[in-house]
Each structure stands twice: as C-alpha cells, then as structure tokens.
Design a protein around this motif. Structure first.
Motif, short mmCIF file in Angstrom:
data_model
loop_
_atom_site.label_atom_id
_atom_site.label_comp_id
_atom_site.label_asym_id
_atom_site.label_seq_id
_atom_site.Cartn_x
_atom_site.Cartn_y
_atom_site.Cartn_z
N ASP A 80 72.87 -86.47 -145.58
CA ASP A 80 74.38 -87.14 -145.98
C ASP A 80 75.83 -86.90 -145.14
O ASP A 80 76.25 -87.92 -145.03
N ILE A 81 75.68 -86.71 -144.50
CA ILE A 81 76.38 -86.00 -143.21
C ILE A 81 76.21 -85.59 -142.02
O ILE A 81 74.89 -85.96 -141.24
N LYS A 82 77.03 -87.27 -141.28
CA LYS A 82 76.96 -87.81 -139.92
C LYS A 82 77.94 -87.33 -139.58
O LYS A 82 79.33 -87.21 -139.52
N HIS A 83 77.81 -86.37 -138.01
CA HIS A 83 78.67 -85.48 -137.34
C HIS A 83 80.00 -86.36 -137.65
O HIS A 83 81.14 -86.00 -137.54
N ALA A 84 80.18 -87.57 -136.01
CA ALA A 84 81.29 -88.40 -135.65
C ALA A 84 81.94 -88.57 -137.17
O ALA A 84 83.46 -88.46 -136.80
N GLU A 85 81.53 -89.14 -137.89
CA GLU A 85 82.54 -90.01 -139.24
C GLU A 85 82.79 -89.28 -140.09
O GLU A 85 84.06 -88.83 -140.17
N THR A 86 81.98 -87.71 -140.39
CA THR A 86 83.01 -86.80 -141.11
C THR A 86 83.97 -85.78 -140.19
O THR A 86 85.14 -85.34 -140.89
N ARG A 88 89.66 -69.83 -137.28
CA ARG A 88 88.63 -71.55 -137.08
C ARG A 88 87.29 -71.56 -137.80
O ARG A 88 86.83 -70.09 -138.40
N ALA A 89 86.99 -72.31 -138.93
CA ALA A 89 86.17 -72.57 -139.42
C ALA A 89 85.30 -73.75 -138.82
O ALA A 89 85.46 -75.07 -138.89
N LEU A 90 83.52 -73.47 -138.77
CA LEU A 90 82.72 -74.11 -138.56
C LEU A 90 81.32 -74.30 -139.58
O LEU A 90 80.98 -72.91 -140.50
N LEU A 91 81.32 -75.89 -140.74
CA LEU A 91 80.00 -75.79 -140.98
C LEU A 91 78.64 -75.40 -140.65
O LEU A 91 77.91 -76.53 -139.60
N THR A 92 77.82 -75.60 -141.78
CA THR A 92 76.60 -75.39 -140.89
C THR A 92 75.35 -75.62 -142.50
O THR A 92 76.16 -75.61 -143.66
N ARG A 141 74.07 -84.82 -132.20
CA ARG A 141 74.95 -83.18 -132.80
C ARG A 141 74.25 -83.84 -134.21
O ARG A 141 74.85 -82.96 -135.64
N ASP A 142 73.41 -84.99 -134.64
CA ASP A 142 73.25 -85.44 -135.66
C ASP A 142 71.36 -85.01 -136.18
O ASP A 142 70.83 -85.12 -136.53
N LYS A 143 70.87 -84.05 -135.46
CA LYS A 143 69.96 -83.17 -134.63
C LYS A 143 69.86 -82.07 -135.13
O LYS A 143 70.27 -81.03 -134.02
N ARG A 144 69.44 -81.96 -136.29
CA ARG A 144 69.89 -80.05 -136.85
C ARG A 144 68.46 -79.94 -137.44
O ARG A 144 67.08 -79.74 -138.50
N LEU A 145 68.47 -78.51 -136.43
CA LEU A 145 66.54 -77.67 -137.23
C LEU A 145 67.21 -76.88 -137.64
O LEU A 145 68.66 -76.52 -138.60
N ARG A 146 66.59 -75.78 -138.66
CA ARG A 146 66.77 -74.97 -140.04
C ARG A 146 67.75 -74.03 -139.36
O ARG A 146 67.69 -73.52 -138.54
#
Ligand code: ZN
Ligand code: ZN
Ligand code: ZN
Length: 251
Positions: A225-231, A216-220, A30-35
C-alpha cells in the motif's frame, strides 16, 4: 554501531505474489521488500534480529559470514522461518546463542521441534537457547528487551544503546514508551494507511514518533500500500521509509 536493513517488507513481501498494483510493478528498488529483519554490527560482530523467511538471500546479498547471536521478536513465520538457513554459519563456527522471550520460545520449539530432539539428525541448526526477561549484555552492548503489543500477542522490542527496534505491534505500553526516549534511531512498524488489527498504520507510527522524539526514525514492515517515493514526500523531516540494503549508523 551499524544497522543494516536486510528486509523491510510485510509477511508476504513486496512485490506480493500475483499482484499488479503500482508498488508491486514499481521499478524503484526501494519498493522491493524482503521480509523484515536487521543486522546490528558492533566492533566487527554481528547480531541478527529475526531470521526472516528470506534470510538466505539476505545473507548472500551482504556477504554475511558470522553471527555472534540471534534475537527473536516473536515466532511468526516471517520472522523465524530463516532459522534453518543460518546452519552454514553454525556448521563453521559452532552453536549460536539465540535469545527470545519464554512465549517466543514456546512457538520456536513447536515450529522447530526437530532442533530440540535429543540425539536427532545431525544436520539441524545448532543453537544455545537463552530466555530473556531482563537486560543482557552482547558483544559489549547492553540489550534491553521491551514488550509491545501485536494484536493480542506480546512481542519483544529491543533497545540497544541509543537504537531501538520496534516491529510487529499496534500498541506500545506506557512503560515501554518510557524506555524509548532519548534515541538516535527508532525503527518502527508502519504497515499501511488503513487500520489493521495487529500492525500500526503510518499515522499511528507517526504519532508514536512524535511522542518518543527520536533524532531519526525509519519505518519498516511495509506493505504494498505504501510506495516509497510517493509516501516519502509527505513525511516529517526526521522520518524516512527504510529500504532493503539501507545501512544506518548509530552513535
Ligand atoms: Zn511480521
Ligand atoms: Zn501489490
Ligand atoms: Zn508478527
């Protein structure tokens, strides 16, 4: 209606080239983000919102075969450089309707000038351009364009039924906020924690979510700077960080 997240990363993607921060070195997929881009599926038809720099990889990943239309939010490179890679679909199915604001068309015509040359090279993207100023109908859905502000640049957000896609902005005018009420799903820009001149901080996004009250809201459009699990641990119950490959059902 199904929303597939093709990409959820900021303009340089995550990991960022040459970076050795915790997020860029993370093993969490989940920390691998394409554009940033999404695919809206309704009754077997696909609407692509933005053709990202990574479009080819994103399309191959999900086995995408057809597109009923492409909508552009704006003409920044990370949102439109994939247009050329939609050609295999156009070569098979014919020209694809493309929707963008007049301002976005100005950028697209500059970047893809070869597409608009009369009697140019035959191997260019085949598009049917539409300029959007008001609501329009696509694959049986009402598409409502809204203006949001990305630094100084007006960007198009889209409301489709009870879903809205609001990326690349740091300000949502009141008249657009008024049209973003009663949503089942809000997808919204949340770049990082620190203030940025053209994108929302996580705090700003959460402020808009509180005000707009989507179910429901989803952030993109997320940076390293934002690590998925931690945040994720610190988010309100109705808010999650989107990730590449996530499919959200609406309605
Ligand atoms: Zn962007
Ligand atoms: Zn990094
Ligand atoms: Zn942008």
């Amino acid at each position: 209606m199904n929303i597939t997240f093709l990409g959820t990363g900021t303009s340089v993607g995550v990991p960022s080239v040459g970076c050795e921060c915790d997020t860029c070195l993370s093993d969490d997929p989940r920390d691998k983000r394409l554009r940033t881009s999404v695919l809206v599926e309704h009754q077997g038809q696909n609407i692509l919102i933005d053709a990202s720099t990574d479009f080819r990889q994103q399309a191959l990943r999900i086995g995408l075969k057809h597109l009923a239309a492409i909508l552009f939010t704006h003409s920044h490179a990370d949102h439109c450089f994939g247009l050329d890679d939609t050609r295999p679909i156009m070569f098979r199915d014919g020209a694809i309707p493309v929707y963008a604001s007049e301002l976005t068309w100005q950028g697209l015509k500059r970047i893809f000038s070869y597409v608009f040359e009369p009697a140019g090279y035959p191997g260019v993207p085949r598009i049917v351009p539409h300029s959007i100023e008001s609501d329009f109908s696509l694959v049986g859905l009402n598409v409502e364009p809204l203006t949001v502000i990305h630094g100084q640049l007006p960007v198009t957000a889209f409301r489709i039924d009870r879903f809205a896609y609001v990326t690349d902005c740091n300000f949502i005018p009141d008249e657009s906020c008024a049209r973003l009420r009663g949503l089942d799903l809000l997808v919204i820009d949340a770049l990082r924690f620190k203030k940025h001149p053209t994108h929302m901080t996580l705090e700003q996004s959460l402020g808009y979510i509180e005000r707009l009250e989507p179910r429901r809201a989803l952030l993109t459009h997320i940076s390293h700077d934002i690590k998925h699990a931690e945040t994720s641990e610190h988010l309100p119950e109705n808010v999650e960080i989107a990730y590449d490959g996530l499919v959200a059902e609406v309605g």
